[in-house]
Write a protein that holds these residues in place. Structure first.
Motif, PDB file in Angstrom:
ATOM      1  N   GLY A   1       0.790  -1.221   0.000  1.00  0.00           N
ATOM      2  CA  GLY A   1       0.000   0.000   0.000  1.00  0.00           C
ATOM      3  C   GLY A   1       0.822   1.271   0.000  1.00  0.00           C
ATOM      4  O   GLY A   1       2.043   1.240  -0.170  1.00  0.00           O
ATOM      5  N   GLN A   2       0.117   2.363   0.219  1.00  0.00           N
ATOM      6  CA  GLN A   2       0.706   3.697   0.205  1.00  0.00           C
ATOM      7  C   GLN A   2       0.256   4.453   1.457  1.00  0.00           C
ATOM      8  O   GLN A   2      -0.922   4.423   1.802  1.00  0.00           O
ATOM      9  CB  GLN A   2       0.235   4.438  -1.053  1.00  0.00           C
ATOM     10  CG  GLN A   2       0.832   5.793  -1.254  1.00  0.00           C
ATOM     11  CD  GLN A   2       2.289   5.720  -1.693  1.00  0.00           C
ATOM     12  OE1 GLN A   2       2.734   4.747  -2.266  1.00  0.00           O
ATOM     13  NE2 GLN A   2       3.035   6.760  -1.416  1.00  0.00           N
ATOM     14  N   LEU A   3       1.193   5.142   2.105  1.00  0.00           N
ATOM     15  CA  LEU A   3       0.892   5.973   3.271  1.00  0.00           C
ATOM     16  C   LEU A   3       1.409   7.375   3.021  1.00  0.00           C
ATOM     17  O   LEU A   3       2.567   7.546   2.644  1.00  0.00           O
ATOM     18  CB  LEU A   3       1.550   5.407   4.539  1.00  0.00           C
ATOM     19  CG  LEU A   3       1.448   6.263   5.801  1.00  0.00           C
ATOM     20  CD1 LEU A   3      -0.014   6.415   6.233  1.00  0.00           C
ATOM     21  CD2 LEU A   3       2.276   5.663   6.923  1.00  0.00           C
ATOM     22  N   ASN A   4       0.541   8.354   3.223  1.00  0.00           N
ATOM     23  CA  ASN A   4       0.923   9.758   3.077  1.00  0.00           C
ATOM     24  C   ASN A   4       0.478  10.527   4.315  1.00  0.00           C
ATOM     25  O   ASN A   4      -0.658  10.348   4.782  1.00  0.00           O
ATOM     26  CB  ASN A   4       0.245  10.381   1.852  1.00  0.00           C
ATOM     27  CG  ASN A   4       0.637   9.678   0.582  1.00  0.00           C
ATOM     28  OD1 ASN A   4       1.786   9.730   0.181  1.00  0.00           O
ATOM     29  ND2 ASN A   4      -0.309   9.004  -0.037  1.00  0.00           N
ATOM     30  N   LEU A   5       1.354  11.378   4.810  1.00  0.00           N
ATOM     31  CA  LEU A   5       1.010  12.282   5.911  1.00  0.00           C
ATOM     32  C   LEU A   5       0.957  13.685   5.327  1.00  0.00           C
ATOM     33  O   LEU A   5       1.886  14.094   4.626  1.00  0.00           O
ATOM     34  CB  LEU A   5       2.051  12.214   7.025  1.00  0.00           C
ATOM     35  CG  LEU A   5       2.339  10.836   7.618  1.00  0.00           C
ATOM     36  CD1 LEU A   5       3.360  10.943   8.740  1.00  0.00           C
ATOM     37  CD2 LEU A   5       1.069  10.167   8.110  1.00  0.00           C
TER      38      LEU A   5
END
Length: 110
Positions: free
Chosen positions: A75-79
């Motif tokens: 997956g992808q995680l963005n803050l």
């Protein structure tokens, strides 16, 4: 201090808005709310930290654990929308090199 976690769906993305302080007392609640999102297939998670006034190392640990789980599930995680203080915290710890961080809102996240 309390923490508030709101989770919304935006197309194929989970958008999480966090408000309050992330510390040893509130981090377990945050972890409980967001970790299941990372267990989905190909999770795409954006976390808006605009309303987070404080974070300690316990909070950083939540995001490291979330990142590991997101990566395990391709997956992808963005803050997004980190305050200057939070950006410095991620920079000092080197986490800005492994987690996608943006000081500006992206992808329709408000």
């Amino acid at each position: 201090m309390n923490i508030k976690v709101d989770i919304n769906n935006l197309d194929d993305q989970k958008v999480v808005s966090v408000a309050g302080e992330i510390d040893a007392y509130t981090a377990p609640k945050l972890r409980e709310a967001i970790l299941p999102l990372a267990e989905e297939v190909n999770p795409n998670i954006t976390i808006n930290l605009k309303d987070v006034s404080y974070m300690d190392s316990t909070g950083l640990g939540v995001f490291v654990g979330l990142l590991k789980s997101v990566r395990k599930n391709n997956g992808q995680l963005n803050l997004v929308e980190l305050s200057d203080r939070l950006e410095r915290l991620f920079t000092i710890t080197g986490l800005n090199d492994i987690i996608d961080i943006s000081s500006k809102s992206e992808g329709g996240v408000q």
